[in-house]
Scaffold this motif. Structure first.
Motif, PDB file in Angstrom:
ATOM      1  N   ALA A 271       0.701  -1.243  -0.063  1.00  0.00           N
ATOM      2  CA  ALA A 271      -0.067   0.078  -0.030  1.00  0.00           C
ATOM      3  C   ALA A 271       1.041   1.471  -0.017  1.00  0.00           C
ATOM      4  O   ALA A 271       0.314   2.416  -0.581  1.00  0.00           O
ATOM      5  N   ASP A 272       1.914   1.222   0.511  1.00  0.00           N
ATOM      6  CA  ASP A 272       2.903   2.255   0.588  1.00  0.00           C
ATOM      7  C   ASP A 272       3.535   2.599  -0.485  1.00  0.00           C
ATOM      8  O   ASP A 272       4.208   3.895  -0.921  1.00  0.00           O
ATOM      9  N   ASN A 273       3.551   1.548  -1.759  1.00  0.00           N
ATOM     10  CA  ASN A 273       3.823   2.102  -3.005  1.00  0.00           C
ATOM     11  C   ASN A 273       2.765   2.713  -3.891  1.00  0.00           C
ATOM     12  O   ASN A 273       3.295   2.977  -5.084  1.00  0.00           O
ATOM     13  N   LEU A 274       1.452   2.737  -3.460  1.00  0.00           N
ATOM     14  CA  LEU A 274       0.423   3.251  -4.360  1.00  0.00           C
ATOM     15  C   LEU A 274      -0.185   4.347  -3.712  1.00  0.00           C
ATOM     16  O   LEU A 274      -0.325   4.613  -2.258  1.00  0.00           O
ATOM     17  N   GLU A 275      -0.934   5.066  -4.557  1.00  0.00           N
ATOM     18  CA  GLU A 275      -1.584   6.376  -4.365  1.00  0.00           C
ATOM     19  C   GLU A 275      -2.715   6.223  -4.966  1.00  0.00           C
ATOM     20  O   GLU A 275      -2.779   6.113  -6.354  1.00  0.00           O
ATOM     21  N   ARG A 276      -4.119   6.251  -4.516  1.00  0.00           N
ATOM     22  CA  ARG A 276      -5.224   6.273  -5.316  1.00  0.00           C
ATOM     23  C   ARG A 276      -5.442   7.299  -6.326  1.00  0.00           C
ATOM     24  O   ARG A 276      -5.211   8.403  -5.955  1.00  0.00           O
ATOM     25  N   TYR A 277      -5.760   6.953  -7.406  1.00  0.00           N
ATOM     26  CA  TYR A 277      -5.742   7.771  -8.701  1.00  0.00           C
ATOM     27  C   TYR A 277      -6.811   7.431  -9.690  1.00  0.00           C
ATOM     28  O   TYR A 277      -6.662   7.168 -10.845  1.00  0.00           O
ATOM     29  N   ASP A 278      -8.151   7.939  -9.062  1.00  0.00           N
ATOM     30  CA  ASP A 278      -9.436   7.607  -9.701  1.00  0.00           C
ATOM     31  C   ASP A 278      -9.378   8.059 -11.338  1.00  0.00           C
ATOM     32  O   ASP A 278      -8.759   8.927 -11.608  1.00  0.00           O
ATOM     33  N   ARG A 279      -9.863   7.351 -11.975  1.00  0.00           N
ATOM     34  CA  ARG A 279     -10.189   7.681 -13.244  1.00  0.00           C
ATOM     35  C   ARG A 279     -11.043   9.076 -13.411  1.00  0.00           C
ATOM     36  O   ARG A 279     -11.980   9.149 -12.577  1.00  0.00           O
TER      37      ARG A 279
END
Length: 280
Positions: free
Chosen positions: A179-187
């Motif tokens: 999870a620390d590698n990712l950041e939510r980025y909605d379409r």
């Protein structure tokens, strides 16, 4: 849900093309539980039509008369809608109950229900923070600096390792990331990572090599549309009438039954709780 005398997708596209699409994508019909066109496309598993609607401003969290979002209604349906649910999650869909975000207890009950109905993959997605979401990679392990800044779609959460299975957009590379590698980025309509257009009442999906290329095409196409369209002061009233016109053209008896069934199921736990209290 197929249109009377024809295909649902074609009928919907013809209807959308009769007016300003921005005024029509969120039209609802009160006589059918206030469902929107996005819901109808979702239950019919019309993935390109769903994307087309969302690209043109459809509310991914549009709510029906029971206060359920499209995502909530699909999860309550005992049939599998895994691909549809993934698509909605990547666009930022949320689970709504009675017009508000679901509580932790409601989420727990929903996960249990989904597992009991054999939809473990859906239960996994809604059990984690990023399951099904489109994300941007903010860091990468094993000297993969080339991945930083790229987008991906998150899949299954592996509890044992606290990692997610992710698929990198445009390359389809599969990875395991925390999870620390990712950041939510909605379409969004301006940064969708994909594009579906309509020509002669037919949908065509465009493929891209990168987000930058996709965004450039989206911007150029939107400029063309904006130049040819004008604001309509009667847009809201026209949208309401348009909804009635569309639903009169579609065979929606089965849709109404599914929607009603989902609403009844949503209310069942509360009813059983009352019986327990009376018995106790």
């Amino acid at each position: 849900a197929t249109a009377k005398g024809g295909n649902f997708r074609t009928t919907a596209l013809q209807w959308l093309g009769k007016g300003n699409i921005k005024d029509r994508v969120n039209a609802k019909c009160e006589s059918f539980g206030n469902v929107g066109l996005l819901y109808l496309a979702a239950v019919d598993k019309e993935y390109d039509l769903m994307t087309f609607l969302l690209l043109n401003g459809a509310d991914v969290n549009i709510i029906n008369s029971a206060g359920l979002s499209v995502l909530s209604t699909l999860i309550y349906d005992s049939r599998s809608h895994l691909t549809t649910i993934r698509l909605l999650l990547s666009w930022g869909a949320e689970i709504f109950h009675e017009g508000r975000g679901a509580t932790s207890q409601e989420m727990k009950e929903l996960r249990f229900k989904t597992i009991m109905e054999g939809n473990a993959a859906v239960a996994n997605l809604i059990s984690s923070e990023l399951g099904g979401r489109r994300c941007k990679m903010v860091s990468a392990p094993d000297n993969r600096d080339d991945l930083v800044g790229k987008t991906c779609v998150v899949g299954r959460h592996i509890k044992k390792s606290s990692q997610y299975e992710v698929t990198v957009e445009f390359t389809n590379e599969s990875l395991l990331l925390g999870a620390d590698n990712l950041e939510r980025y909605d379409r969004t309509p301006h940064d969708p990572g994909c594009f579906v257009e309509c020509k002669n009442n037919r949908l065509k999906r465009r493929d891209f090599k990168s987000n930058a290329e996709c965004r450039a095409i989206v911007v150029s196409l939107r400029e063309d549309v904006e130049e040819s369209s004008e604001a309509d002061p009667d847009a809201e009233a026209k949208a309401e009438q348009a909804a009635a016109d569309l639903l009169s053209e579609l065979g929606l008896g089965d849709i109404e039954g599914q929607s009603s069934s989902a609403m009844k199921k949503e209310k069942q736990p509360a009813a059983s709780d009352k019986k327990k209290k009376r018995g106790g």
